[in-house]
Design an enzyme around this catalytic site. Structure first.
Site, mmCIF file in Angstrom:
data_model
loop_
_atom_site.group_PDB
_atom_site.id
_atom_site.type_symbol
_atom_site.label_atom_id
_atom_site.label_comp_id
_atom_site.label_asym_id
_atom_site.label_seq_id
_atom_site.Cartn_x
_atom_site.Cartn_y
_atom_site.Cartn_z
ATOM 1 N N GLY A 114 44.512 39.636 42.152
ATOM 2 C CA GLY A 114 44.112 39.487 40.553
ATOM 3 C C GLY A 114 44.362 40.542 39.694
ATOM 4 O O GLY A 114 45.219 41.550 39.947
ATOM 5 N N SER A 115 43.465 40.545 38.552
ATOM 6 C CA SER A 115 43.733 41.797 37.678
ATOM 7 C C SER A 115 43.404 43.236 38.120
ATOM 8 O O SER A 115 43.566 44.192 37.310
ATOM 9 C CB SER A 115 42.766 41.356 36.250
ATOM 10 O OG SER A 115 42.989 40.043 35.760
ATOM 11 N N THR A 116 42.778 43.415 39.347
ATOM 12 C CA THR A 116 42.595 44.829 39.603
ATOM 13 C C THR A 116 43.719 45.428 39.868
ATOM 14 O O THR A 116 44.051 46.514 40.067
ATOM 15 C CB THR A 116 41.730 44.950 41.170
ATOM 16 O OG1 THR A 116 42.394 44.017 42.122
ATOM 17 C CG2 THR A 116 40.507 44.297 41.041
ATOM 18 N N PHE A 117 45.009 44.561 40.358
ATOM 19 C CA PHE A 117 46.276 45.168 40.332
ATOM 20 C C PHE A 117 46.754 45.769 38.959
ATOM 21 O O PHE A 117 47.987 46.300 39.080
ATOM 22 C CB PHE A 117 47.274 44.009 40.976
ATOM 23 C CG PHE A 117 48.536 44.699 41.424
ATOM 24 C CD1 PHE A 117 48.509 45.194 42.465
ATOM 25 C CD2 PHE A 117 49.752 44.146 40.712
ATOM 26 C CE1 PHE A 117 49.856 45.653 43.094
ATOM 27 C CE2 PHE A 117 50.979 44.850 40.994
ATOM 28 C CZ PHE A 117 50.920 45.324 42.419
ATOM 29 N N LYS A 118 46.044 45.491 38.004
ATOM 30 C CA LYS A 118 46.898 45.856 36.583
ATOM 31 C C LYS A 118 46.770 47.354 36.629
ATOM 32 O O LYS A 118 47.476 48.071 35.823
ATOM 33 C CB LYS A 118 46.261 45.199 35.596
ATOM 34 C CG LYS A 118 46.288 43.666 35.425
ATOM 35 C CD LYS A 118 45.405 43.218 34.440
ATOM 36 C CE LYS A 118 45.761 41.600 34.335
ATOM 37 N NZ LYS A 118 44.631 41.080 33.259
#
Length: 493
Positions: A215-219
């Protein structure tokens, strides 16, 4: 008469030669196959005929051996079995070994040649040295904080020391007591069947053996690729990102949870986790830089060991633009272990350098003589050091002003990134709640701990799950425990 005696002597000599040849064949040529033959009971009898070496945490054994007086004499015991099961694994007379018990089996069982002062003599006599000791990098207080934080929810926690790669905590929940698999009775078989058919999969090490959409941790990875490639040069410049964003080549419109993402700067988009900005940013950066950066962080590495094998985290290398947009926000086929996402956070904390994660500090003989130490090494440079500094700034903003406020620790610089990962058919599964972070104590030059938390609690209300709400408080407790342990080790108050 003399002729008959001579013939008899020749025959005896031939028989003696045949016996010698057969002995050589059995002891040298066929020794390996005979030793591994399931019908050969001498090997397990010898293997369990002496106490197994211990696995240590903070210098204290978390394993032991119990003398049963039976043929397979010594059974493995575990102190705080469920707490340390994701580290130790199990050692069973019936079902073999797993995790650290498997990776260090030679040393623990006494068969490692490094334990013997005269290895050749041991080979000839089939003697076995006393089992050695495995001293782990785990800090007991950090492990307990992670275990208590999860509170039995399905999920995992991994904590690292960014500058060395030492694993400070490795927790998977729900867990199990590996001592249930020690012994040979019917209770062991019943426990094995029960644990394997359990819906919650307690023997699955979710921290290193299961991958999730990050999810957004990959940003964090997407931002690193964009900054390193020059796609973004100013953290505060508008990104010309529409809201909603139509995925290239499709009619699918990507939206955000909140408002204010249209044309947001990278700083604003990171702080409030704008999907539209990062999806477009991934496409603008391009497939090759995205793949290269993901690989530099550790994705697509099938050979990582700590020393137990770690599941391969995935970032696809062949994507169209719509798929790349979704992959850039940690969806589509992007998958990561919690350990991998702790490595992402640790790389930001360590100036862009990814240190090899490791669980074993050193191994020794049973009387404390050093056998081997785990050298600290750099796996790769994930990003330019200047990019890492800018990401530290962005992650700090998330905790101080954005979605990660629940990870804040008074007087400590904390950086973080929330994530809520969709999964299931039509994304209707309960979202996974993620939080990755690092913490830098007052007076320290660099952050001393990096953490990744994922929660997959299917019993939770979908609307109540978020990385900032569910996972960030666990990360905060783990970071607090790690900072206190580091201060105590340095002689602090």
């Amino acid at each position: 008469m003399t002729r008959h005696i001579r013939h008899a002597a020749v025959l005896c000599a031939l028989l003696l030669a045949a016996l010698l040849v057969n002995a050589v064949r059995v002891q040298l040529v066929e020794a390996g196959s005979l030793e591994t033959n399931p019908a050969n009971r001498r090997v397990p009898i010898a293997r369990f005929g002496q106490p197994r070496g211990d696995i240590l945490v903070d210098g204290r054994p978390v394993t032991g051996s119990k003398d049963t007086g039976e043929q397979l004499r010594y059974e493995r015991t575990y102190a705080n079995g469920p707490l340390y099961a994701p580290v130790t694994g199990f050692a069973s007379q019936v079902y073999g070994t797993s995790l650290l018990e498997e990776a260090e089996d030679g040393l623990l069982s006494g068969t490692d040649p490094m334990l013997a002062p005269l290895p050749l003599w041991n080979d000839l006599t089939r003697a076995r040295s006393p089992g050695g000791e495995v001293r782990t990098t785990i800090r007991a207080a950090v492990q307990r904080a992670a275990f208590s934080g999860l509170g039995g929810k399905r999920g995992a926690v991994a904590a690292l020391e960014p500058s060395t790669g030492k694993i400070l905590a490795l927790v998977s929940a729900p867990s199990y007591d590996p001592e249930r698999l020690s012994g040979t009775g019917s209770a062991v078989a019943d426990s094995w069947a029960e644990l394997n058919r359990a819906r919650e999969k307690p023997m699955l090490n979710r921290a290193i053996r299961r991958t999730y959409p990050p999810g957004s941790t990959f940003k964090v990875v997407t931002a690193a690729a964009a900054l390193d490639s020059g796609t973004v040069t100013d953290l505060d410049a508008p990104t010309r990102s529409p809201d909603p964003y139509t995925l290239p080549g499709t009619r699918t419109r990507l939206t955000n949870e909140g408002d204010g993402c249209a044309d947001a700067s990278l700083r604003q988009a990171f702080q409030w986790s704008c999907n539209t900005v990062f999806a477009k940013l991934g496409v603008d950066t391009g497939l090759e830089p995205m793949v290269r950066t993901a690989r530099n962080f550790g994705f697509n590495d099938a050979d990582l060991r700590i020393p137990s094998a770690v599941a391969r985290s995935n970032f696809d290398t062949s994507l169209d633009k719509a798929q790349l947009a979704l992959s850039a926000i940690g969806q589509y086929d992007t998958r990561a272990t919690p350990l991998q996402m702790a490595m992402v956070s640790a790389a930001v904390a360590n100036g862009g350098s990814v240190r090899a994660p490791h669980l074993v500090d050193r191994t020794t003989t049973d009387d404390g003589d050093l056998v081997a130490t785990t050298g600290q090494r750099t796996l790769r440079q994930a990003m330019h050091p200047a990019t890492a500094m800018r990401l530290r700034e962005l992650m700090t903003d998330v905790v101080e002003k954005g979605t990660g406020a629940n990870a804040a620790i008074p007087g400590v610089v904390v950086g973080g990134k929330t994530g809520t990962a969709q999964h299931g058919v039509d994304n209707n599964g309960t979202p996974y709640a993620w939080f990755i972070s690092w913490a830098q104590a007052p007076g320290d030059i660099e952050p001393s701990v990096a953490v990744a938390v994922v929660i997959e609690d299917a019993a939770a209300d979908r609307g109540d799950i978020s990385g900032g709400g569910s996972a960030a408080p666990i990360a905060r407790a783990v970071m607090e425990a790690a900072l206190k342990a580091a201060a105590d080790a340095d002689g602090g108050p």
